[in-house]
Write a protein that holds these residues in place. Sequence first.
Motif, PDB file in Angstrom:
ATOM      1  N   ASP A 124       0.842  -1.192   0.000  1.00 15.40           N
ATOM      2  CA  ASP A 124       0.000   0.000   0.000  1.00 15.40           C
ATOM      3  C   ASP A 124       0.881   1.248   0.000  1.00 15.40           C
ATOM      4  O   ASP A 124       1.971   1.236   0.597  1.00 15.40           O
ATOM      5  N   PRO A 125       0.425   2.344  -0.643  1.00  7.73           N
ATOM      6  CA  PRO A 125      -0.824   2.411  -1.406  1.00  7.73           C
ATOM      7  C   PRO A 125      -0.684   1.750  -2.770  1.00  7.73           C
ATOM      8  O   PRO A 125       0.396   1.721  -3.336  1.00  7.73           O
ATOM      9  N   THR A 146     -11.384  -3.568   0.278  1.00  4.73           N
ATOM     10  CA  THR A 146     -11.532  -3.436   1.721  1.00  4.73           C
ATOM     11  C   THR A 146     -10.170  -3.480   2.420  1.00  4.73           C
ATOM     12  O   THR A 146      -9.372  -4.398   2.210  1.00  4.73           O
ATOM     13  N   GLY A 147      -9.903  -2.459   3.231  1.00  4.35           N
ATOM     14  CA  GLY A 147      -8.673  -2.412   3.998  1.00  4.35           C
ATOM     15  C   GLY A 147      -7.442  -1.989   3.210  1.00  4.35           C
ATOM     16  O   GLY A 147      -6.351  -1.919   3.780  1.00  4.35           O
ATOM     17  N   ARG A 148      -7.594  -1.694   1.924  1.00  2.00           N
ATOM     18  CA  ARG A 148      -6.455  -1.295   1.111  1.00  2.00           C
ATOM     19  C   ARG A 148      -6.397   0.227   0.969  1.00  2.00           C
ATOM     20  O   ARG A 148      -7.430   0.903   0.884  1.00  2.00           O
ATOM     21  N   THR A 149      -5.186   0.755   0.934  1.00  2.00           N
ATOM     22  CA  THR A 149      -4.975   2.170   0.662  1.00  2.00           C
ATOM     23  C   THR A 149      -4.731   2.337  -0.828  1.00  2.00           C
ATOM     24  O   THR A 149      -3.912   1.624  -1.411  1.00  2.00           O
ATOM     25  N   THR A 201      -8.735   5.497   1.497  1.00  2.00           N
ATOM     26  CA  THR A 201      -9.340   4.169   1.547  1.00  2.00           C
ATOM     27  C   THR A 201     -10.764   4.221   1.028  1.00  2.00           C
ATOM     28  O   THR A 201     -11.462   5.230   1.175  1.00  2.00           O
ATOM     29  N   TRP A 202     -11.187   3.116   0.455  1.00  2.00           N
ATOM     30  CA  TRP A 202     -12.540   3.011  -0.081  1.00  2.00           C
ATOM     31  C   TRP A 202     -13.573   3.125   1.027  1.00  2.00           C
ATOM     32  O   TRP A 202     -13.432   2.541   2.098  1.00  2.00           O
ATOM     33  N   HIS A 203     -14.639   3.897   0.758  1.00  2.00           N
ATOM     34  CA  HIS A 203     -15.749   4.076   1.695  1.00  2.00           C
ATOM     35  C   HIS A 203     -16.966   3.379   1.089  1.00  2.00           C
ATOM     36  O   HIS A 203     -17.668   3.956   0.269  1.00  2.00           O
TER      37      HIS A 203
END
Length: 236
Positions: A124-125, A146-149, A201-203
Amino acid sequence: MRRYGPAVLLLLTGAAILRISLFSTLYLRYVQAGLRPYLVVSGAVLVVLGAVSALTARRAGGEEHEHDEHPGHHGPGVAWLLALPALALLLFPPPALGSYSAEREAAARAAQGVGTFPELPAGDPVTLTLGEFGSRAVYDSERSLTGRTVRLTGFVTHDAEGWYVTRLAVSCCAADAATAKAEIRGADAPPDDTWITVTGTWHPEGELGSEAAWPPAVDVTSVERIAEPADPYEKR
């Protein structure tokens, strides 16, 4: 001089095409990189045709002067106005499509089915195009984001709901551009058309594959202003 109008028009158009394709990367504002050879050849052909046309007009003018004491007109003076678009392209190439074009695209998008995607690179990222990010956010059944930058690059757009990092994706040229974007959460918005790179991060929102999941959102940790890239479009 009116007899030289077609030659001048050909020369200006050819020179403009060569300027954006052979002597710079401005052509990337309008077409994909793979079309560069065709542009270069087209520009060169137009320049050659313009030179030949000018020589032909000169010879015809000399013969006319010898055999006609009262030569007629060679076309209306307004025909010279046809050279203005080519001259404008040569001197002032228009910019790449931006926020105005993105905002005009219809909300509907081509239907896609929910499914699985290839595994993301380690570390990451992870740098993704906005098209890749949007596809995974809206359609990936394994929720690989999920959980990834992630790191995303594009230009700023706004609407009544918020602001976005946006990129136009093309298959062939600017005429078929489609919008890919992500809503930005947790940062102040720069002006429209400012190029930025965001990290965050994904929302997740909405059900996979639904309109509620679009556009995908990002909780950002940093927003960096950058210069417009030489190739402003993503390939789709």
